[in-house]
Write an enzyme that holds these catalytic residues in place. Structure first.
Site, PDB file in Angstrom:
ATOM      1  N   ALA A 263       0.800  -1.236   0.000  1.00  0.00           N
ATOM      2  CA  ALA A 263       0.000   0.000   0.000  1.00  0.00           C
ATOM      3  C   ALA A 263       0.831   1.284   0.000  1.00  0.00           C
ATOM      4  CB  ALA A 263      -1.002   0.045   1.147  1.00  0.00           C
ATOM      5  N   ALA A 264       2.147   1.211  -0.238  1.00  0.00           N
ATOM      6  CA  ALA A 264       2.938   2.445  -0.366  1.00  0.00           C
ATOM      7  C   ALA A 264       2.377   3.287  -1.503  1.00  0.00           C
ATOM      8  CB  ALA A 264       4.406   2.117  -0.626  1.00  0.00           C
ATOM      9  N   GLY A 265       2.042   2.631  -2.604  1.00  0.00           N
ATOM     10  CA  GLY A 265       1.487   3.351  -3.749  1.00  0.00           C
ATOM     11  C   GLY A 265       0.147   4.001  -3.419  1.00  0.00           C
ATOM     12  N   ASP A 266      -0.654   3.353  -2.587  1.00  0.00           N
ATOM     13  CA  ASP A 266      -1.954   3.933  -2.203  1.00  0.00           C
ATOM     14  C   ASP A 266      -1.751   5.157  -1.311  1.00  0.00           C
ATOM     15  OD1 ASP A 266      -3.275   1.964  -3.622  1.00  0.00           O
ATOM     16  OD2 ASP A 266      -3.519   0.651  -1.886  1.00  0.00           O
TER      17      ASP A 266
HETATM   18  P1  ADP Z   1       3.471   0.571  -5.475  1.00  0.00           P
HETATM   19  O1  ADP Z   1       3.114   0.214  -4.066  1.00  0.00           O
HETATM   20  O2  ADP Z   1       2.307   1.074  -6.267  1.00  0.00           O
HETATM   21  O3  ADP Z   1       4.288  -0.455  -6.191  1.00  0.00           O
HETATM   22  P2  ADP Z   1       5.946   2.033  -4.982  1.00  0.00           P
HETATM   23  O4  ADP Z   1       6.495   0.804  -4.349  1.00  0.00           O
HETATM   24  O5  ADP Z   1       6.667   2.584  -6.162  1.00  0.00           O
HETATM   25  O6  ADP Z   1       4.397   1.882  -5.344  1.00  0.00           O
HETATM   26  O7  ADP Z   1       5.886   3.159  -3.826  1.00  0.00           O
HETATM   27  C1  ADP Z   1       5.269   4.412  -4.004  1.00  0.00           C
HETATM   28  C2  ADP Z   1       6.111   5.485  -3.346  1.00  0.00           C
HETATM   29  O8  ADP Z   1       6.205   5.236  -1.933  1.00  0.00           O
HETATM   30  C3  ADP Z   1       7.577   5.566  -3.848  1.00  0.00           C
HETATM   31  O9  ADP Z   1       7.684   6.382  -4.989  1.00  0.00           O
HETATM   32  C4  ADP Z   1       8.270   6.163  -2.632  1.00  0.00           C
HETATM   33  O10 ADP Z   1       8.095   7.573  -2.597  1.00  0.00           O
HETATM   34  C5  ADP Z   1       7.513   5.543  -1.462  1.00  0.00           C
HETATM   35  N1  ADP Z   1       8.190   4.292  -1.031  1.00  0.00           N
HETATM   36  C6  ADP Z   1       7.842   3.025  -1.336  1.00  0.00           C
HETATM   37  N2  ADP Z   1       8.718   2.132  -0.806  1.00  0.00           N
HETATM   38  C7  ADP Z   1       9.633   2.865  -0.131  1.00  0.00           C
HETATM   39  C8  ADP Z   1      10.801   2.552   0.638  1.00  0.00           C
HETATM   40  N3  ADP Z   1      11.195   1.283   0.834  1.00  0.00           N
HETATM   41  N4  ADP Z   1      11.507   3.580   1.181  1.00  0.00           N
HETATM   42  C9  ADP Z   1      11.113   4.867   1.003  1.00  0.00           C
HETATM   43  N5  ADP Z   1      10.023   5.220   0.292  1.00  0.00           N
HETATM   44  C10 ADP Z   1       9.293   4.240  -0.282  1.00  0.00           C
END
Ligand code: ADP
Length: 322
Positions: A263-266
């Site tokens: 859910a980082a993307g969310d």
């Molecule tokens: P998704 O969950 O859709 O695959 P991402 O993994 O690219 O999306 O994460 C979305 C955003 O969240 C990234 O561009 C970054 O800003 C932040 N993010 C995700 N993972 C990390 C991490 N391990 N460390 C720092 N920021 C992160």
């Protein structure tokens, strides 16, 4: 602008039923797990929660079933500050994700879309809310007809349209034409452009990789969309604007010790919609959204890990000082 930005999210809502077990069951096998957790999930619900916690007046347009899970989901959305007055209740089952997580964080998931499949058209009240919003935020986990209708309604009303094109799928021209800002991760960008093989996992790309390929992907997406944000986990995100001579810009992510990147993307998309709706410029919105994404990976789970505004601000100030 008077008050907090208004964000309408049109999308999916699931109950995530999560059990941790020592190992994932193989075919025909039964394993003993820990206690069950029932947590709001689905990209639509997660992004609505993310926008509300980030400070928006957020209305969610989605569908739950007439079973008990539907009520749980409604309560969890409302408890996060999401306006659920436009949430439909469809006869039958709520969308459910059955999730087993093993001791090393590997998981196995079955998704049953349930009521999400009924979100095929908008009501007059949905259209009015979209027309009155600053930003419409959609994903691709619900039927494409209603997503397209929402985007066109927003465009006709002057509401900004943000599409998180996840999971990747073919898009009708009517939808593409209505999108103001596209957010994709690297896997989705690859699938949409065929420039990189579909199915490549973004985690395969090291954080210090040459960004030439990423820039090329964004440039290709800019042929179809006026603004593009491509996220790459810990490596940060890349931002491109068609009308402008700045080129594709990289916004580094805050450096954190990730615990669970679900859910980082969310968290990123919900926070981005809020910052953009507040009238902040795109680089600043991308920084603030990156702070939200980074904070979300510090805790386990999807919606429970989505941060509130104060935590986003704190990480943003600590990371981007100029
Ligand atoms: P998704 O969950 O859709 O695959 P991402 O993994 O690219 O999306 O994460 C979305 C955003 O969240 C990234 O561009 C970054 O800003 C932040 N993010 C995700 N993972 C990390 C991490 N391990 N460390 C720092 N920021 C992160």
């Amino acid at each position: 602008m008077a008050g907090p930005p208004r964000v309408v999210v049109v999308g999916s809502a699931n109950i995530d039923l999560v059990v941790t077990a020592p190992s994932l069951p193989g075919p025909g096998e039964t394993v003993l797990g820990r206690d069950l957790a029932s947590i709001a999930g689905g990209k639509g619900a997660n992004q609505a929660i993310a926008a509300a916690r980030a400070g928006a007046r957020c209305t969610f347009v989605g569908a739950v079933g007439s079973d008990a899970f539907g009520g749980t989901l409604r309560d969890q959305l409302a408890a996060s500050g999401v306006d659920v007055s436009l949430l439909r209740v469809a006869d039958g089952a709520t969308g459910v994700a059955l999730i087993v997580v093993d001791g090393v964080g590997e998981n196995a998931i079955v998704v049953s879309p349930g009521a999400n499949a009924t979100l095929t058209a908008l009501t007059d009240a949905d259209r009015a809310a979209i027309g009155a919003a600053d930003v419409l935020l959609c994903q691709l986990e619900t039927p494409i007809e209603a997503v397209t209708e929402a985007a066109r309604t927003a465009r006709d009303a002057g509401t900004r349209v943000m599409l998180n094109a996840a999971p990747a799928r073919d898009l009708p021209d009517d939808l593409v034409d209505a999108v103001d800002l596209l957010v994709v991760n690297q896997v989705e960008a690859a699938a949409m452009t065929s420039e990189l093989p579909a199915g490549v996992d973004s985690s395969d790309y090291p954080a210090d990789a040459d960004s030439a390929d990423v820039t090329a992907l964004v440039d290709e997406l800019l042929l179809d969309f006026p603004r593009v944000v491509l996220t790459r986990g810990a490596a940060g995100c890349w931002l491109g604007v068609r009308e402008g001579d700045e080129g594709v810009r990289h916004v580094p992510a805050p450096v954190v010790d990730a615990v669970d990147t679900t859910a980082a993307g969310d968290a990123f998309s919900g926070a981005f919609a809020v910052a953009w709706g507040e009238g902040r410029d795109l680089v600043d919105a991308a920084r603030w959204a990156s702070a939200a994404g980074a904070v979300s990976v510090l805790a386990l789970g999807a919606s429970p890990a989505i941060p509130a505004r104060e935590l986003i601000d704190e990480r943003y100030r600590a990371t981007y000082r100029d």
